[in-house]
Design a protein around this motif. Structure first.
Motif, PDB file in Angstrom:
ATOM      1  N   LYS A  12     -68.747 -19.587  19.440  1.00 32.34           N
ATOM      2  CA  LYS A  12     -68.801 -19.210  18.017  1.00 32.34           C
ATOM      3  C   LYS A  12     -70.162 -18.639  17.662  1.00 32.34           C
ATOM      4  N   GLY A  13     -70.132 -17.527  16.938  1.00 29.94           N
ATOM      5  CA  GLY A  13     -71.375 -16.878  16.526  1.00 29.94           C
ATOM      6  C   GLY A  13     -71.933 -15.920  17.570  1.00 29.94           C
ATOM      7  N   ARG A  14     -71.391 -15.956  18.770  1.00 25.58           N
ATOM      8  CA  ARG A  14     -71.874 -15.066  19.839  1.00 25.58           C
ATOM      9  C   ARG A  14     -70.802 -14.080  20.295  1.00 25.58           C
ATOM     10  N   PHE A  15     -69.561 -14.495  20.305  1.00 29.75           N
ATOM     11  CA  PHE A  15     -68.451 -13.651  20.761  1.00 29.75           C
ATOM     12  C   PHE A  15     -67.607 -13.217  19.564  1.00 29.75           C
ATOM     13  N   THR A  16     -67.058 -12.010  19.667  1.00 30.28           N
ATOM     14  CA  THR A  16     -66.159 -11.505  18.639  1.00 30.28           C
ATOM     15  C   THR A  16     -64.930 -10.891  19.300  1.00 30.28           C
ATOM     16  N   ILE A  17     -63.770 -11.360  18.894  1.00 33.54           N
ATOM     17  CA  ILE A  17     -62.520 -10.800  19.386  1.00 33.54           C
ATOM     18  C   ILE A  17     -61.981  -9.816  18.361  1.00 33.54           C
ATOM     19  N   SER A  18     -61.429  -8.723  18.858  1.00 34.47           N
ATOM     20  CA  SER A  18     -60.847  -7.728  17.964  1.00 34.47           C
ATOM     21  C   SER A  18     -59.751  -6.981  18.722  1.00 34.47           C
ATOM     22  N   LYS A  19     -59.013  -6.173  17.999  1.00 32.88           N
ATOM     23  CA  LYS A  19     -57.955  -5.412  18.653  1.00 32.88           C
ATOM     24  C   LYS A  19     -57.728  -4.099  17.925  1.00 32.88           C
ATOM     25  N   ASP A  20     -57.164  -3.170  18.651  1.00 34.09           N
ATOM     26  CA  ASP A  20     -56.781  -1.876  18.094  1.00 34.09           C
ATOM     27  C   ASP A  20     -55.293  -1.724  18.373  1.00 34.09           C
ATOM     28  N   ASN A  21     -54.479  -1.959  17.369  1.00 39.52           N
ATOM     29  CA  ASN A  21     -53.030  -1.929  17.581  1.00 39.52           C
ATOM     30  C   ASN A  21     -52.547  -0.532  17.974  1.00 39.52           C
ATOM     31  N   ALA A  22     -53.188   0.494  17.462  1.00 39.89           N
ATOM     32  CA  ALA A  22     -52.773   1.853  17.796  1.00 39.89           C
ATOM     33  C   ALA A  22     -52.957   2.144  19.277  1.00 39.89           C
ATOM     34  N   LYS A  23     -53.984   1.537  19.852  1.00 40.72           N
ATOM     35  CA  LYS A  23     -54.262   1.727  21.281  1.00 40.72           C
ATOM     36  C   LYS A  23     -53.712   0.588  22.128  1.00 40.72           C
ATOM     37  N   ASN A  24     -53.129  -0.413  21.463  1.00 37.35           N
ATOM     38  CA  ASN A  24     -52.617  -1.605  22.151  1.00 37.35           C
ATOM     39  C   ASN A  24     -53.695  -2.192  23.054  1.00 37.35           C
ATOM     40  N   THR A  25     -54.885  -2.331  22.517  1.00 35.88           N
ATOM     41  CA  THR A  25     -56.038  -2.782  23.292  1.00 35.88           C
ATOM     42  C   THR A  25     -56.717  -3.949  22.591  1.00 35.88           C
ATOM     43  N   LEU A  26     -57.099  -4.921  23.400  1.00 36.85           N
ATOM     44  CA  LEU A  26     -57.811  -6.103  22.929  1.00 36.85           C
ATOM     45  C   LEU A  26     -59.247  -6.025  23.422  1.00 36.85           C
ATOM     46  N   TYR A  27     -60.183  -6.520  22.608  1.00 36.26           N
ATOM     47  CA  TYR A  27     -61.596  -6.487  22.978  1.00 36.26           C
ATOM     48  C   TYR A  27     -62.219  -7.872  22.851  1.00 36.26           C
ATOM     49  N   LEU A  28     -63.290  -8.053  23.590  1.00 35.09           N
ATOM     50  CA  LEU A  28     -64.123  -9.232  23.416  1.00 35.09           C
ATOM     51  C   LEU A  28     -65.575  -8.786  23.522  1.00 35.09           C
ATOM     52  N   GLN A  29     -66.250  -8.773  22.394  1.00 35.74           N
ATOM     53  CA  GLN A  29     -67.676  -8.449  22.367  1.00 35.74           C
ATOM     54  C   GLN A  29     -68.451  -9.733  22.591  1.00 35.74           C
ATOM     55  N   MET A  30     -69.266  -9.744  23.617  1.00 34.72           N
ATOM     56  CA  MET A  30     -70.006 -10.949  23.983  1.00 34.72           C
ATOM     57  C   MET A  30     -71.499 -10.660  23.859  1.00 34.72           C
ATOM     58  N   ASN A  31     -72.148 -11.341  22.947  1.00 32.54           N
ATOM     59  CA  ASN A  31     -73.583 -11.187  22.726  1.00 32.54           C
ATOM     60  C   ASN A  31     -74.307 -12.479  23.066  1.00 32.54           C
ATOM     61  N   SER A  32     -75.606 -12.380  23.219  1.00 31.81           N
ATOM     62  CA  SER A  32     -76.441 -13.555  23.514  1.00 31.81           C
ATOM     63  C   SER A  32     -75.850 -14.368  24.660  1.00 31.81           C
ATOM     64  N   LEU A  33     -75.528 -13.690  25.713  1.00 35.78           N
ATOM     65  CA  LEU A  33     -74.874 -14.356  26.834  1.00 35.78           C
ATOM     66  C   LEU A  33     -75.790 -15.389  27.477  1.00 35.78           C
ATOM     67  N   LYS A  34     -75.155 -16.461  27.951  1.00 33.55           N
ATOM     68  CA  LYS A  34     -75.861 -17.545  28.606  1.00 33.55           C
ATOM     69  C   LYS A  34     -75.351 -17.684  30.043  1.00 33.55           C
ATOM     70  N   THR A  35     -76.129 -18.326  30.875  1.00 30.93           N
ATOM     71  CA  THR A  35     -75.703 -18.496  32.263  1.00 30.93           C
ATOM     72  C   THR A  35     -74.380 -19.261  32.347  1.00 30.93           C
ATOM     73  N   GLU A  36     -74.181 -20.169  31.400  1.00 27.99           N
ATOM     74  CA  GLU A  36     -72.938 -20.947  31.423  1.00 27.99           C
ATOM     75  C   GLU A  36     -71.710 -20.134  31.006  1.00 27.99           C
ATOM     76  N   ASP A  37     -71.911 -18.897  30.573  1.00 25.05           N
ATOM     77  CA  ASP A  37     -70.789 -18.015  30.284  1.00 25.05           C
ATOM     78  C   ASP A  37     -70.244 -17.356  31.550  1.00 25.05           C
ATOM     79  N   THR A  38     -70.929 -17.545  32.663  1.00 27.49           N
ATOM     80  CA  THR A  38     -70.468 -16.975  33.925  1.00 27.49           C
ATOM     81  C   THR A  38     -69.085 -17.501  34.264  1.00 27.49           C
ATOM     82  N   ALA A  39     -68.141 -16.586  34.464  1.00 32.70           N
ATOM     83  CA  ALA A  39     -66.752 -16.978  34.721  1.00 32.70           C
ATOM     84  C   ALA A  39     -65.912 -15.741  34.970  1.00 32.70           C
ATOM     85  N   MET A  40     -64.700 -15.977  35.435  1.00 33.29           N
ATOM     86  CA  MET A  40     -63.681 -14.933  35.432  1.00 33.29           C
ATOM     87  C   MET A  40     -63.017 -14.993  34.060  1.00 33.29           C
ATOM     88  N   TYR A  41     -62.939 -13.850  33.406  1.00 30.56           N
ATOM     89  CA  TYR A  41     -62.353 -13.774  32.068  1.00 30.56           C
ATOM     90  C   TYR A  41     -60.984 -13.117  32.149  1.00 30.56           C
TER      91      TYR A  41
END
Length: 122
Positions: free
Chosen positions: A64-93
């Protein structure tokens, strides 16, 4: 056939940003719950963010406060903007959807993609 194809992963230093994208088949983003979950090395799967068909969003406390989820229905695309990344965010998404509902319930999904790796170094 449901297809979810993630892109945008990579390696970044702590404090940096990445933007993940997910190209979905059909019109999933318009009608169904979509979201992201992650699984790090030797960690359990963790729901990260979700967005209902009407655009309502929810996040795990850890992002919370670092990631933002959004979507573009016209493009049928989902996004995840990830800011202020931390080492503990390391993962397969993984991009995911729940084709049983138009709202997201407790990060429950029944289809997901192959995943994109995010590595955050100190």
């Amino acid at each position: 056939q449901v297809q979810l194809v993630e892109s945008g992963g990579g390696s970044v230093q702590a404090g940096g940003s990445l933007r993940l994208s997910c190209a979905a088949s059909e019109y999933i983003s318009s009608y169904y719950c979509m979201g992201w979950f992650r699984q790090g090395p030797e960690k359990e799967r963790e729901g990260v963010a979700a967005i209902d068909s009407d655009g309502s969003t929810r996040y795990a406390d850890s992002v919370k406060g670092r990631f933002t989820i959004s979507k573009d229905n016209a493009k049928n695309t989902l996004y995840l903007q990830m800011n202020s990344l931390k080492t503990e965010d390391t993962a397969m998404y993984y991009c995911a959807t729940d084709l049983r509902r138009n709202y997201c319930r407790r990060f429950e999904f029944n289809y997901w993609g192959q995943g994109t790796q995010v590595t955050v170094s100190s």
